[in-house]
Write a protein that holds these residues in place. Structure first.
Motif, PDB file in Angstrom:
ATOM      1  N   LYS A 101       2.867  -4.577   4.263  1.00  0.00           N
ATOM      2  CA  LYS A 101       1.502  -4.047   4.377  1.00  0.00           C
ATOM      3  C   LYS A 101       0.827  -4.041   3.013  1.00  0.00           C
ATOM      4  O   LYS A 101       1.219  -3.300   2.101  1.00  0.00           O
ATOM      5  CB  LYS A 101       1.541  -2.631   4.946  1.00  0.00           C
ATOM      6  CG  LYS A 101       0.166  -2.055   5.270  1.00  0.00           C
ATOM      7  CD  LYS A 101       0.318  -0.691   5.928  1.00  0.00           C
ATOM      8  CE  LYS A 101      -1.059  -0.105   6.273  1.00  0.00           C
ATOM      9  NZ  LYS A 101      -0.921   1.240   6.890  1.00  0.00           N
ATOM     10  N   GLU A 154       3.776   4.067  -3.670  1.00  0.00           N
ATOM     11  CA  GLU A 154       3.721   2.608  -3.692  1.00  0.00           C
ATOM     12  C   GLU A 154       5.129   2.112  -4.034  1.00  0.00           C
ATOM     13  O   GLU A 154       5.606   2.353  -5.145  1.00  0.00           O
ATOM     14  CB  GLU A 154       2.743   2.120  -4.750  1.00  0.00           C
ATOM     15  CG  GLU A 154       1.305   2.498  -4.502  1.00  0.00           C
ATOM     16  CD  GLU A 154       0.400   2.030  -5.636  1.00  0.00           C
ATOM     17  OE1 GLU A 154      -0.754   1.663  -5.353  1.00  0.00           O
ATOM     18  OE2 GLU A 154       0.842   2.040  -6.803  1.00  0.00           O
ATOM     19  N   TYR A 183       9.338   1.969   6.481  1.00  0.00           N
ATOM     20  CA  TYR A 183       7.916   1.701   6.257  1.00  0.00           C
ATOM     21  C   TYR A 183       7.712   0.197   6.402  1.00  0.00           C
ATOM     22  O   TYR A 183       8.663  -0.556   6.644  1.00  0.00           O
ATOM     23  CB  TYR A 183       7.464   2.195   4.869  1.00  0.00           C
ATOM     24  CG  TYR A 183       8.002   1.385   3.716  1.00  0.00           C
ATOM     25  CD1 TYR A 183       7.197   0.476   3.034  1.00  0.00           C
ATOM     26  CD2 TYR A 183       9.327   1.512   3.293  1.00  0.00           C
ATOM     27  CE1 TYR A 183       7.688  -0.283   1.984  1.00  0.00           C
ATOM     28  CE2 TYR A 183       9.818   0.761   2.237  1.00  0.00           C
ATOM     29  CZ  TYR A 183       9.005  -0.129   1.592  1.00  0.00           C
ATOM     30  OH  TYR A 183       9.490  -0.881   0.560  1.00  0.00           O
ATOM     31  N   ASP A 184       6.477  -0.253   6.264  1.00  0.00           N
ATOM     32  CA  ASP A 184       6.170  -1.679   6.415  1.00  0.00           C
ATOM     33  C   ASP A 184       6.027  -2.306   5.026  1.00  0.00           C
ATOM     34  O   ASP A 184       4.982  -2.170   4.389  1.00  0.00           O
ATOM     35  CB  ASP A 184       4.883  -1.869   7.210  1.00  0.00           C
ATOM     36  CG  ASP A 184       4.535  -3.338   7.431  1.00  0.00           C
ATOM     37  OD1 ASP A 184       5.270  -4.212   6.933  1.00  0.00           O
ATOM     38  OD2 ASP A 184       3.516  -3.610   8.103  1.00  0.00           O
ATOM     39  N   MET A 194       0.823  -1.201   0.000  1.00  0.00           N
ATOM     40  CA  MET A 194       0.000   0.000   0.000  1.00  0.00           C
ATOM     41  C   MET A 194       0.861   1.256   0.000  1.00  0.00           C
ATOM     42  O   MET A 194       2.012   1.237   0.440  1.00  0.00           O
ATOM     43  CB  MET A 194      -0.888   0.004   1.244  1.00  0.00           C
ATOM     44  CG  MET A 194      -1.941  -1.083   1.265  1.00  0.00           C
ATOM     45  SD  MET A 194      -2.914  -1.009   2.789  1.00  0.00           S
ATOM     46  CE  MET A 194      -4.099  -2.314   2.494  1.00  0.00           C
ATOM     47  N   LEU A 195       0.292   2.344  -0.478  1.00  0.00           N
ATOM     48  CA  LEU A 195       0.986   3.619  -0.446  1.00  0.00           C
ATOM     49  C   LEU A 195       1.327   3.965   0.997  1.00  0.00           C
ATOM     50  O   LEU A 195       0.457   3.971   1.865  1.00  0.00           O
ATOM     51  CB  LEU A 195       0.122   4.707  -1.076  1.00  0.00           C
ATOM     52  CG  LEU A 195       0.774   6.079  -1.264  1.00  0.00           C
ATOM     53  CD1 LEU A 195       0.231   6.757  -2.513  1.00  0.00           C
ATOM     54  CD2 LEU A 195       0.561   6.973  -0.056  1.00  0.00           C
ATOM     55  N   GLN A 196       2.609   4.219   1.226  1.00  0.00           N
ATOM     56  CA  GLN A 196       3.082   4.559   2.567  1.00  0.00           C
ATOM     57  C   GLN A 196       4.164   5.630   2.477  1.00  0.00           C
ATOM     58  O   GLN A 196       4.792   5.809   1.442  1.00  0.00           O
ATOM     59  CB  GLN A 196       3.680   3.334   3.256  1.00  0.00           C
ATOM     60  CG  GLN A 196       2.706   2.199   3.518  1.00  0.00           C
ATOM     61  CD  GLN A 196       3.406   1.030   4.174  1.00  0.00           C
ATOM     62  OE1 GLN A 196       3.859   1.099   5.321  1.00  0.00           O
ATOM     63  NE2 GLN A 196       3.521  -0.061   3.439  1.00  0.00           N
ATOM     64  N   THR A 197       4.381   6.290   3.609  1.00  0.00           N
ATOM     65  CA  THR A 197       5.480   7.228   3.719  1.00  0.00           C
ATOM     66  C   THR A 197       6.741   6.462   4.086  1.00  0.00           C
ATOM     67  O   THR A 197       6.729   5.619   4.985  1.00  0.00           O
ATOM     68  CB  THR A 197       5.187   8.287   4.792  1.00  0.00           C
ATOM     69  OG1 THR A 197       3.990   8.975   4.446  1.00  0.00           O
ATOM     70  CG2 THR A 197       6.338   9.279   4.913  1.00  0.00           C
ATOM     71  N   GLY A 198       7.815   6.728   3.351  1.00  0.00           N
ATOM     72  CA  GLY A 198       9.082   6.068   3.612  1.00  0.00           C
ATOM     73  C   GLY A 198      10.238   7.004   3.319  1.00  0.00           C
ATOM     74  O   GLY A 198      10.038   8.178   2.963  1.00  0.00           O
ATOM     75  N   SER A 211       6.001   9.652  -0.061  1.00  0.00           N
ATOM     76  CA  SER A 211       4.903   8.692   0.084  1.00  0.00           C
ATOM     77  C   SER A 211       4.533   8.158  -1.295  1.00  0.00           C
ATOM     78  O   SER A 211       4.235   8.938  -2.202  1.00  0.00           O
ATOM     79  CB  SER A 211       3.691   9.364   0.738  1.00  0.00           C
ATOM     80  OG  SER A 211       4.036   9.915   1.994  1.00  0.00           O
TER      81      SER A 211
END
Length: 256
Positions: A193, A166, A189-190, A138-142, A164
């Motif tokens: 997920k 994908e 980030y994970d 999923m789209l996350q901040t990294g 942020s």
């Protein structure tokens, strides 16, 4: 009096002269951008941003959502950009024309969704991309890290960039050698997920998200960043994209 007339005449000529006479274009791109159920809202924003970049950096582009453009004279373009539109959209005739373009020294830019194509649907295109995209969390901040500070697509990017997106998980079934430009720090980030029913596994320390390499006789720049519309308004992202465009179209700007 004569001086005033000459100045006025000069101003009139400048205003009525074609744009090409005032600022000659350095190169021309073909941009293929087809709306689909996953990516469509970015299109007017990306097009507007590209128009501003083109004016600022004196280049031209042809924007199209019609793959028939690949049946014309591709030789007029310094590079072809697949903008969130994968090569699978091309029919066999258009694919052959694009392959010939690359063999003749044409160049390609692949942005985000354009890197995803069905496995073995068009092996040549997968080799052009340089990696096969599997799942994407999923789209996350990294934290994005610069791997090649001498490459133009990093010149406007900080060494550790909060972003942020994908972060695609990729494999290399064709053993293509790429030159990583940006990586993502999976500790930021994970990477597992993902949506119910799917499984995502980390790639580890080496997780490229932008790279360049050679394919046939041409230059290829790939960035897997650029998921949503607002990203195409972001100055850092646009600097990253413009650096890739500049290098791909001209072969210049790389610091050894």
């Amino acid at each position: 009096m004569m001086n005033r007339i000459a100045l006025a005449l000069g101003a009139f000529v400048a205003l009525t002269a074609p744009a090409s006479a005032r600022a000659e274009s350095q190169f021309k791109l073909l941009v293929l951008s087809i709306p689909n159920k996953y990516h469509y809202e970015y299109i007017p924003i990306a097009r507007d941003s590209l128009e501003r970049l083109a004016k600022l950096h004196a280049f031209e582009f042809t924007w199209t959502n019609d793959t028939a453009a690949f049946e014309g004279d591709l030789g007029q373009y310094a590079a072809v950009m697949f903008l969130n539109t994968p090569g699978e959209e091309l029919n066999p005739t258009q694919r052959a024309k694009f392959e010939a373009y690359m063999r003749d020294g044409g160049n390609a830019i692949v942005v985000h969704r354009a890197a995803i194509t069905p496995p073995d649907n068009w092996a040549w295109y997968e080799k052009l991309v340089g990696r096969r995209v599997g799942v994407h969390p999923m789209l996350q901040t990294g934290v994005v890290t610069v791997e090649d500070a001498g490459f133009p697509a990093t010149y406007g990017v900080p060494p550790r960039w909060i972003w942020s997106d994908e972060y695609y998980v990729t494999t290399n079934p064709y053993n293509v050698r790429i030159n990583p430009v940006l990586n993502v720090d999976e500790t930021s980030y994970d990477p597992t997920k993902i949506w119910p029913g799917q499984v995502a596994r980390p790639m580890g320390k080496d997780h490229p998200i932008a790279w360049h390499h050679r394919h046939e006789k041409g230059r290829v720049f790939v960035t897997t960043l650029g998921h949503n519309g607002e990203m195409y308004r972001d100055p850092t992202y646009l600097a990253h994209l413009m650096g890739g465009i500049y290098w791909t179209a001209t072969g210049l700007g790389q610091r050894r």
